[in-house]
Structures are given as structure tokens and as C-alpha cells.
Design a protein around this motif. Structure first.
Motif, PDB file in Angstrom:
ATOM      1  N   ALA A 119       0.825  -1.213   0.000  1.00 31.57           N
ATOM      2  CA  ALA A 119       0.000   0.000   0.000  1.00 31.57           C
ATOM      3  C   ALA A 119       0.858   1.261   0.000  1.00 31.57           C
ATOM      4  N   ASN A 120       2.122   1.119   0.389  1.00 31.61           N
ATOM      5  CA  ASN A 120       3.048   2.252   0.414  1.00 31.61           C
ATOM      6  C   ASN A 120       4.038   2.211  -0.735  1.00 31.61           C
ATOM      7  N   GLY A 121       3.685   1.489  -1.813  1.00 32.93           N
ATOM      8  CA  GLY A 121       4.443   1.563  -3.053  1.00 32.93           C
ATOM      9  C   GLY A 121       5.548   0.557  -3.249  1.00 32.93           C
ATOM     10  N   PHE A 122       5.610  -0.491  -2.440  1.00 32.01           N
ATOM     11  CA  PHE A 122       6.647  -1.505  -2.616  1.00 32.01           C
ATOM     12  C   PHE A 122       6.091  -2.711  -3.357  1.00 32.01           C
ATOM     13  N   ASN A 123       6.947  -3.354  -4.119  1.00 36.45           N
ATOM     14  CA  ASN A 123       6.605  -4.590  -4.805  1.00 36.45           C
ATOM     15  C   ASN A 123       7.152  -5.720  -3.935  1.00 36.45           C
ATOM     16  N   VAL A 124       6.283  -6.332  -3.142  1.00 35.25           N
ATOM     17  CA  VAL A 124       6.705  -7.274  -2.103  1.00 35.25           C
ATOM     18  C   VAL A 124       6.536  -8.722  -2.557  1.00 35.25           C
ATOM     19  N   THR A 125       7.616  -9.478  -2.405  1.00 39.40           N
ATOM     20  CA  THR A 125       7.586 -10.923  -2.591  1.00 39.40           C
ATOM     21  C   THR A 125       7.686 -11.549  -1.204  1.00 39.40           C
ATOM     22  N   VAL A 126       6.758 -12.432  -0.876  1.00 37.14           N
ATOM     23  CA  VAL A 126       6.764 -13.095   0.425  1.00 37.14           C
ATOM     24  C   VAL A 126       7.363 -14.487   0.262  1.00 37.14           C
ATOM     25  N   VAL A 127       8.339 -14.794   1.123  1.00 38.93           N
ATOM     26  CA  VAL A 127       8.990 -16.104   1.110  1.00 38.93           C
ATOM     27  C   VAL A 127       8.797 -16.745   2.475  1.00 38.93           C
ATOM     28  N   GLU A 128       8.107 -17.865   2.499  1.00 36.89           N
ATOM     29  CA  GLU A 128       7.951 -18.606   3.755  1.00 36.89           C
ATOM     30  C   GLU A 128       9.207 -19.426   3.980  1.00 36.89           C
ATOM     31  N   HIS A 129       9.773 -19.303   5.180  1.00 39.62           N
ATOM     32  CA  HIS A 129      11.022 -20.001   5.488  1.00 39.62           C
ATOM     33  C   HIS A 129      10.848 -20.733   6.818  1.00 39.62           C
ATOM     34  N   PRO A 130      11.162 -22.014   6.866  1.00 38.57           N
ATOM     35  CA  PRO A 130      10.939 -22.786   8.092  1.00 38.57           C
ATOM     36  C   PRO A 130      11.938 -22.485   9.209  1.00 38.57           C
ATOM     37  N   ASN A 131      13.048 -21.806   8.905  1.00 36.72           N
ATOM     38  CA  ASN A 131      14.048 -21.503   9.928  1.00 36.72           C
ATOM     39  C   ASN A 131      14.469 -20.045   9.821  1.00 36.72           C
ATOM     40  N   MET A 132      13.706 -19.185  10.474  1.00 36.05           N
ATOM     41  CA  MET A 132      13.968 -17.746  10.387  1.00 36.05           C
ATOM     42  C   MET A 132      15.288 -17.356  11.042  1.00 36.05           C
ATOM     43  N   THR A 133      15.793 -18.174  11.954  1.00 36.97           N
ATOM     44  CA  THR A 133      17.080 -17.879  12.584  1.00 36.97           C
ATOM     45  C   THR A 133      18.177 -17.795  11.532  1.00 36.97           C
ATOM     46  N   LEU A 134      18.122 -18.663  10.545  1.00 40.05           N
ATOM     47  CA  LEU A 134      19.118 -18.625   9.464  1.00 40.05           C
ATOM     48  C   LEU A 134      19.054 -17.311   8.690  1.00 40.05           C
ATOM     49  N   ILE A 135      17.862 -16.839   8.423  1.00 41.08           N
ATOM     50  CA  ILE A 135      17.684 -15.576   7.695  1.00 41.08           C
ATOM     51  C   ILE A 135      18.236 -14.422   8.531  1.00 41.08           C
ATOM     52  N   LYS A 136      17.877 -14.403   9.798  1.00 36.61           N
ATOM     53  CA  LYS A 136      18.310 -13.314  10.663  1.00 36.61           C
ATOM     54  C   LYS A 136      19.830 -13.286  10.812  1.00 36.61           C
ATOM     55  N   ARG A 137      20.444 -14.432  10.928  1.00 35.30           N
ATOM     56  CA  ARG A 137      21.916 -14.490  11.029  1.00 35.30           C
ATOM     57  C   ARG A 137      22.563 -14.041   9.720  1.00 35.30           C
ATOM     58  N   LYS A 138      21.979 -14.434   8.610  1.00 31.54           N
ATOM     59  CA  LYS A 138      22.523 -14.055   7.298  1.00 31.54           C
ATOM     60  C   LYS A 138      22.612 -12.536   7.152  1.00 31.54           C
ATOM     61  N   TYR A 139      21.634 -11.821   7.698  1.00 27.31           N
ATOM     62  CA  TYR A 139      21.584 -10.363   7.544  1.00 27.31           C
ATOM     63  C   TYR A 139      22.097  -9.602   8.773  1.00 27.31           C
ATOM     64  N   GLY A 140      22.708 -10.315   9.719  1.00 26.39           N
ATOM     65  CA  GLY A 140      23.344  -9.657  10.852  1.00 26.39           C
ATOM     66  C   GLY A 140      22.395  -9.133  11.916  1.00 26.39           C
ATOM     67  N   VAL A 141      21.229  -9.761  12.063  1.00 29.96           N
ATOM     68  CA  VAL A 141      20.251  -9.330  13.057  1.00 29.96           C
ATOM     69  C   VAL A 141      20.508 -10.084  14.362  1.00 29.96           C
TER      70      VAL A 141
END
Length: 145
Positions: free
Chosen positions: A46-68
Motif C-alpha cells: 500500500a506504500n508503493g513496494f513490490n513485495v515478494t513473500v517467502v515462507e522459510h521454516p528456519n527464520m534464525t538462518l535468515i536473521k543471522r545471514k543479515y546480521g540481526v
């Protein structure tokens, strides 16, 4: 008159195409079945982004990948360009981040605060959006919304 109509049609088509091109790509990573994440994706759209949603069974891996770091984790992780947007961050700090292009990994609204974009409830005071630097120590406040 016919030339004017053709020119107006071409202009309208060109403007519509340009507006479609202006949408910024975003990838939102979430746990399967999380509905507040879907609501946040709709908020970004609604704020102008083209969003792709990816369901991931292990969000910890995603967060570590991006330094969160764990204390900065939100419900989902959204990647826009070189930045990670962690959790239900309001659009204002995101637009500021993309305009200023600071040398950081991203920004975070930790947890799932009530009244934040995509969450139900009432906001109780300003949200503190924190800076993700990839370093240890306290996370500096990036914005208050």
C-alpha cells in the motif's frame, strides 16, 4: 483532435508504466502461516513496494545471514536493496533509510509491538526503531515513530 487523443492515450500509458517501474522491490521472509507478516506485506504494498513473500521454516538462518542480533529480532525480515528491515517498522524510517543510504545493515522494531503496521491493538507511545550495525553493544536509536 485525433492526434490529441492519441497523445493523451500515449501519455497516460507512459505515466502508468513509469509509476509501475517506480515500485521498489522488497522480499519479506516469514514463518509459514504467520498472518501479521502477511498484513505487514500488504502495508508495504500500500506504500508503493513490490513485495515478494517467502515462507522459510528456519527464520534464525535468515536473521543471522543479515546480521540481526537476537535482541533486535522481529517477527519477520524484509530485505530492500542492501538493507534488512526487521519486524513491523513503520514506513517513515524505511523511506528515510532508503533516501539517506547510511552505512548500516538495516533497522529494526524488535518484537511485535501492538499498533505497529500489521499488528492489531493501539500504539502506546512512540516506537523506537533501532539501528542494525552488525556490531555488539547497544543498538542506537534510528528513529522514533
Amino acid at each position: 483532435m485525433k492526434r490529441l487523443i492519441i497523445a493523451v492515450v500515449i501519455l497516460a500509458f507512459t505515466l502508468g508504466y513509469a509509476q509501475a517501474q517506480e515500485k521498489i522491490a522488497a522480499t519479506l521472509y516469514k514463518n509459514p502461516g504467520c498472518f501479521c507478516c502477511d498484513a505487514y506485506a500488504d502495508y508495504l504494498r500500500a506504500n508503493g513496494f513490490n513485495v515478494t513473500v517467502v515462507e522459510h521454516p528456519n527464520m534464525t538462518l535468515i536473521k543471522r545471514k543479515y546480521g540481526v542480533r537476537e535482541n533486535l529480532e522481529g517477527c519477520h525480515s524484509t530485505v530492500i536493496g542492501k538493507y534488512v528491515i526487521e519486524g513491523h517498522v513503520p514506513i517513515g524510517p524505511i523511506r528515510r533509510l532508503l533516501a539517506e543510504k547510511p552505512d548500516i545493515k538495516g533497522i529494526s522494531l524488535p518484537g511485535m509491538p501492538q499498533g505497529s503496521p500489521g499488528m492489531s491493538g493501539t500504539q502506546e507511545g512512540p516506537f523506537e526503531v533501532l539501528t542494525i550495525t552488525g556490531e555488539d553493544g547497544p543498538a542506537p536509536i534510528y528513529a522514533k515513530e
